[in-house]
Design an enzyme around this catalytic site. Structure first.
Site, PDB file in Angstrom:
ATOM      1  N   PRO A  13       0.819  -1.368  -0.059  1.00  0.00           N
ATOM      2  CA  PRO A  13      -0.023   0.118   0.041  1.00  0.00           C
ATOM      3  C   PRO A  13       0.881   1.207  -0.190  1.00  0.00           C
ATOM      4  O   PRO A  13       1.762   1.261   0.427  1.00  0.00           O
ATOM      5  CB  PRO A  13      -0.619  -0.095   1.419  1.00  0.00           C
ATOM      6  CG  PRO A  13      -0.052  -0.983   2.055  1.00  0.00           C
ATOM      7  CD  PRO A  13       0.643  -1.924   1.154  1.00  0.00           C
ATOM      8  N   ASN A  14       0.456   2.183  -0.672  1.00  0.00           N
ATOM      9  CA  ASN A  14       0.988   3.713  -0.764  1.00  0.00           C
ATOM     10  C   ASN A  14       2.237   3.678  -1.682  1.00  0.00           C
ATOM     11  O   ASN A  14       2.485   4.935  -1.811  1.00  0.00           O
ATOM     12  CB  ASN A  14       0.915   4.214   0.692  1.00  0.00           C
ATOM     13  CG  ASN A  14      -0.144   4.117   1.263  1.00  0.00           C
ATOM     14  OD1 ASN A  14      -1.303   4.822   0.912  1.00  0.00           O
ATOM     15  ND2 ASN A  14      -0.313   3.638   2.658  1.00  0.00           N
ATOM     16  N   ARG A  21       5.146  11.074  -2.154  1.00  0.00           N
ATOM     17  CA  ARG A  21       4.681  10.797  -0.802  1.00  0.00           C
ATOM     18  C   ARG A  21       6.053  10.946  -0.032  1.00  0.00           C
ATOM     19  O   ARG A  21       7.076  10.263  -0.371  1.00  0.00           O
ATOM     20  CB  ARG A  21       4.698   9.048  -0.886  1.00  0.00           C
ATOM     21  CG  ARG A  21       4.327   8.592   0.464  1.00  0.00           C
ATOM     22  CD  ARG A  21       4.147   6.913   0.328  1.00  0.00           C
ATOM     23  NE  ARG A  21       4.160   6.511   1.663  1.00  0.00           N
ATOM     24  CZ  ARG A  21       4.514   5.267   1.850  1.00  0.00           C
ATOM     25  NH1 ARG A  21       4.816   4.304   1.182  1.00  0.00           N
ATOM     26  NH2 ARG A  21       4.197   4.864   3.193  1.00  0.00           N
ATOM     27  N   TYR A  26      11.271   8.970   1.088  1.00  0.00           N
ATOM     28  CA  TYR A  26      11.372   7.878   0.076  1.00  0.00           C
ATOM     29  C   TYR A  26      11.596   8.377  -1.294  1.00  0.00           C
ATOM     30  O   TYR A  26      11.951   7.521  -2.412  1.00  0.00           O
ATOM     31  CB  TYR A  26       9.958   7.487  -0.276  1.00  0.00           C
ATOM     32  CG  TYR A  26       9.199   6.517   0.958  1.00  0.00           C
ATOM     33  CD1 TYR A  26       9.805   5.593   1.280  1.00  0.00           C
ATOM     34  CD2 TYR A  26       8.011   7.341   1.566  1.00  0.00           C
ATOM     35  CE1 TYR A  26       9.236   4.952   2.639  1.00  0.00           C
ATOM     36  CE2 TYR A  26       7.494   6.827   2.763  1.00  0.00           C
ATOM     37  CZ  TYR A  26       8.060   5.703   3.168  1.00  0.00           C
ATOM     38  OH  TYR A  26       7.520   4.968   4.189  1.00  0.00           O
ATOM     39  N   ASN A  77       7.979  -5.583  -1.176  1.00  0.00           N
ATOM     40  CA  ASN A  77       8.011  -4.529  -0.442  1.00  0.00           C
ATOM     41  C   ASN A  77       6.625  -4.471  -0.042  1.00  0.00           C
ATOM     42  O   ASN A  77       5.688  -3.727  -0.675  1.00  0.00           O
ATOM     43  CB  ASN A  77       8.401  -3.137  -1.192  1.00  0.00           C
ATOM     44  CG  ASN A  77       8.495  -1.960  -0.192  1.00  0.00           C
ATOM     45  OD1 ASN A  77       7.858  -2.165   0.998  1.00  0.00           O
ATOM     46  ND2 ASN A  77       8.970  -0.882  -0.720  1.00  0.00           N
ATOM     47  N   ALA A  80       3.523  -1.060   4.736  1.00  0.00           N
ATOM     48  CA  ALA A  80       3.126  -0.962   6.087  1.00  0.00           C
ATOM     49  C   ALA A  80       2.499  -2.398   6.600  1.00  0.00           C
ATOM     50  O   ALA A  80       2.736  -2.632   7.910  1.00  0.00           O
ATOM     51  CB  ALA A  80       1.909  -0.143   6.105  1.00  0.00           C
ATOM     52  N   HIS A  83       4.656  -4.695   8.924  1.00  0.00           N
ATOM     53  CA  HIS A  83       4.518  -4.731  10.421  1.00  0.00           C
ATOM     54  C   HIS A  83       3.207  -4.994  11.168  1.00  0.00           C
ATOM     55  O   HIS A  83       3.436  -5.110  12.359  1.00  0.00           O
ATOM     56  CB  HIS A  83       4.959  -3.081  10.845  1.00  0.00           C
ATOM     57  CG  HIS A  83       5.916  -2.428   9.947  1.00  0.00           C
ATOM     58  ND1 HIS A  83       7.187  -3.034   9.899  1.00  0.00           N
ATOM     59  CD2 HIS A  83       5.926  -1.381   8.947  1.00  0.00           C
ATOM     60  CE1 HIS A  83       7.840  -2.169   9.118  1.00  0.00           C
ATOM     61  NE2 HIS A  83       7.069  -1.111   8.368  1.00  0.00           N
ATOM     62  N   ASP A  90       1.998 -15.853   6.590  1.00  0.00           N
ATOM     63  CA  ASP A  90       1.587 -17.231   6.157  1.00  0.00           C
ATOM     64  C   ASP A  90       1.345 -17.548   4.748  1.00  0.00           C
ATOM     65  O   ASP A  90       1.664 -18.756   4.090  1.00  0.00           O
ATOM     66  CB  ASP A  90       0.068 -17.373   6.854  1.00  0.00           C
ATOM     67  CG  ASP A  90      -0.086 -17.486   8.117  1.00  0.00           C
ATOM     68  OD1 ASP A  90       0.929 -17.562   8.874  1.00  0.00           O
ATOM     69  OD2 ASP A  90      -1.205 -17.345   8.701  1.00  0.00           O
ATOM     70  N   GLU A 101      12.760  -9.556   0.903  1.00  0.00           N
ATOM     71  CA  GLU A 101      12.104  -8.477   1.435  1.00  0.00           C
ATOM     72  C   GLU A 101      12.900  -7.080   1.144  1.00  0.00           C
ATOM     73  O   GLU A 101      14.022  -6.922   1.418  1.00  0.00           O
ATOM     74  CB  GLU A 101      12.085  -8.371   2.880  1.00  0.00           C
ATOM     75  CG  GLU A 101      11.073  -7.445   3.634  1.00  0.00           C
ATOM     76  CD  GLU A 101      11.193  -7.498   5.094  1.00  0.00           C
ATOM     77  OE1 GLU A 101      12.085  -8.474   5.889  1.00  0.00           O
ATOM     78  OE2 GLU A 101      10.353  -6.847   5.904  1.00  0.00           O
ATOM     79  N   HIS A 103      12.815  -2.611   1.431  1.00  0.00           N
ATOM     80  CA  HIS A 103      12.247  -1.521   1.786  1.00  0.00           C
ATOM     81  C   HIS A 103      13.191  -0.219   1.167  1.00  0.00           C
ATOM     82  O   HIS A 103      14.287  -0.620   1.274  1.00  0.00           O
ATOM     83  CB  HIS A 103      12.099  -1.344   3.274  1.00  0.00           C
ATOM     84  CG  HIS A 103      11.328  -2.535   3.951  1.00  0.00           C
ATOM     85  ND1 HIS A 103       9.766  -2.441   3.840  1.00  0.00           N
ATOM     86  CD2 HIS A 103      11.449  -3.596   4.441  1.00  0.00           C
ATOM     87  CE1 HIS A 103       9.487  -3.589   4.410  1.00  0.00           C
ATOM     88  NE2 HIS A 103      10.494  -4.306   4.836  1.00  0.00           N
ATOM     89  N   LEU A 104      12.683   0.568   0.631  1.00  0.00           N
ATOM     90  CA  LEU A 104      13.291   1.756   0.185  1.00  0.00           C
ATOM     91  C   LEU A 104      14.035   2.440   1.522  1.00  0.00           C
ATOM     92  O   LEU A 104      15.342   2.721   1.322  1.00  0.00           O
ATOM     93  CB  LEU A 104      12.361   3.027  -0.233  1.00  0.00           C
ATOM     94  CG  LEU A 104      11.831   2.252  -1.518  1.00  0.00           C
ATOM     95  CD1 LEU A 104      10.449   3.028  -1.798  1.00  0.00           C
ATOM     96  CD2 LEU A 104      12.693   2.579  -2.692  1.00  0.00           C
ATOM     97  N   ARG A 110      13.544   4.150  12.098  1.00  0.00           N
ATOM     98  CA  ARG A 110      12.346   5.075  12.270  1.00  0.00           C
ATOM     99  C   ARG A 110      11.685   4.966  13.315  1.00  0.00           C
ATOM    100  O   ARG A 110      12.291   4.430  14.303  1.00  0.00           O
ATOM    101  CB  ARG A 110      11.546   4.814  10.811  1.00  0.00           C
ATOM    102  CG  ARG A 110      12.402   5.209   9.544  1.00  0.00           C
ATOM    103  CD  ARG A 110      11.708   5.075   8.073  1.00  0.00           C
ATOM    104  NE  ARG A 110      10.352   5.827   8.444  1.00  0.00           N
ATOM    105  CZ  ARG A 110       9.655   5.700   7.290  1.00  0.00           C
ATOM    106  NH1 ARG A 110       9.695   4.696   6.329  1.00  0.00           N
ATOM    107  NH2 ARG A 110       8.393   6.376   7.412  1.00  0.00           N
TER     108      ARG A 110
HETATM  109  C1  DQA Z   1       8.503   0.962   3.426  1.00  0.00           C
HETATM  110  C2  DQA Z   1       8.558   1.107   4.847  1.00  0.00           C
HETATM  111  C3  DQA Z   1       7.356   0.887   5.561  1.00  0.00           C
HETATM  112  O1  DQA Z   1       7.442   0.987   7.248  1.00  0.00           O
HETATM  113  C4  DQA Z   1       6.302   2.033   5.330  1.00  0.00           C
HETATM  114  O2  DQA Z   1       5.043   1.862   5.935  1.00  0.00           O
HETATM  115  C5  DQA Z   1       6.049   1.924   3.802  1.00  0.00           C
HETATM  116  C6  DQA Z   1       7.513   1.935   2.957  1.00  0.00           C
HETATM  117  C7  DQA Z   1       9.739   1.321   2.673  1.00  0.00           C
HETATM  118  O3  DQA Z   1       9.845   0.907   1.410  1.00  0.00           O
HETATM  119  O4  DQA Z   1      10.636   1.878   3.212  1.00  0.00           O
HETATM  120  O5  DQA Z   1       5.065   2.241   3.179  1.00  0.00           O
HETATM  121  O6  DQA Z   1       8.097  -0.497   3.165  1.00  0.00           O
END
Ligand code: DQA
Length: 157
Positions: A13-14, A21, A26, A77, A80, A83, A90, A101, A103-104, A110
């Protein structure tokens, strides 16, 4: 024609908002920029890339299950849902393909609620804090894991 199934790159998401954003966290690259970078990385490593983004947890579960059938490896990725989502954990445990996995940002540096990752429990490894480059690194790792499994097929990841 590749000798190996594609890597599925799944985004939560997002991440469709990348570019506008919270650019101080990011950066300015858009998701389309990251998709292009992933295709370049795939071409370098001789694999196709299937690139997906959804804002919906259940759709991510469906995409992981599809990757279990159609991918040699997953780069994810989960944003959110990293977490919060036992459902994603699963799903990743339920498919027999390795997952990386990505993450940017560096979630561990954080807010405290970003430190735990359910997804990490099912991932072969995690790459955080390198911005879009993390996707290219993730694809390289995913291809190596997939090729190692192809050469030495064993149950497990
Ligand atoms: C994220 C880190 C997550 O904590 C956050 O909720 C994101 C982006 C990252 O790519 O840094 O949406 O996955």
């Amino acid at each position: 024609m590749s000798d190996i199934k594609p890597v599925h790159v799944l985004n939560g998401p997002n991440l469709n908002l990348l570019g506008v954003r919270e650019p101080e966290i990011y950066g300015r690259a858009t998701l389309a920029d990251i998709e292009a970078l992933c295709h370049e990385a795939g071409a370098r490593h001789g694999v196709g890339i299937v690139f997906e983004q959804t804002n919906h947890e259940g759709v991510l579960v469906d995409l992981i299950q599809r990757a279990g059938q159609e991918a040699c490896a997953i780069v994810i990725n989960p944003a959110a849902y990293t977490h919060t989502s036992i459902a994603l954990l699963d799903a990743l445990k339920g498919v027999d393909v390795p997952a990386v996995e990505v993450h940017l940002s560096q979630p561990a540096a954080r807010e405290p609620f970003r430190a735990p990752s359910y997804v990490a429990r099912a991932a072969s490894g995690s790459i955080s804090g390198f911005g879009p480059m993390g996707y290219a690194l993730g694809i390289e790792a995913a291809v190596q894991l997939a090729r190692a499994r192809q050469n030495h097929p064993v149950k497990g990841k």
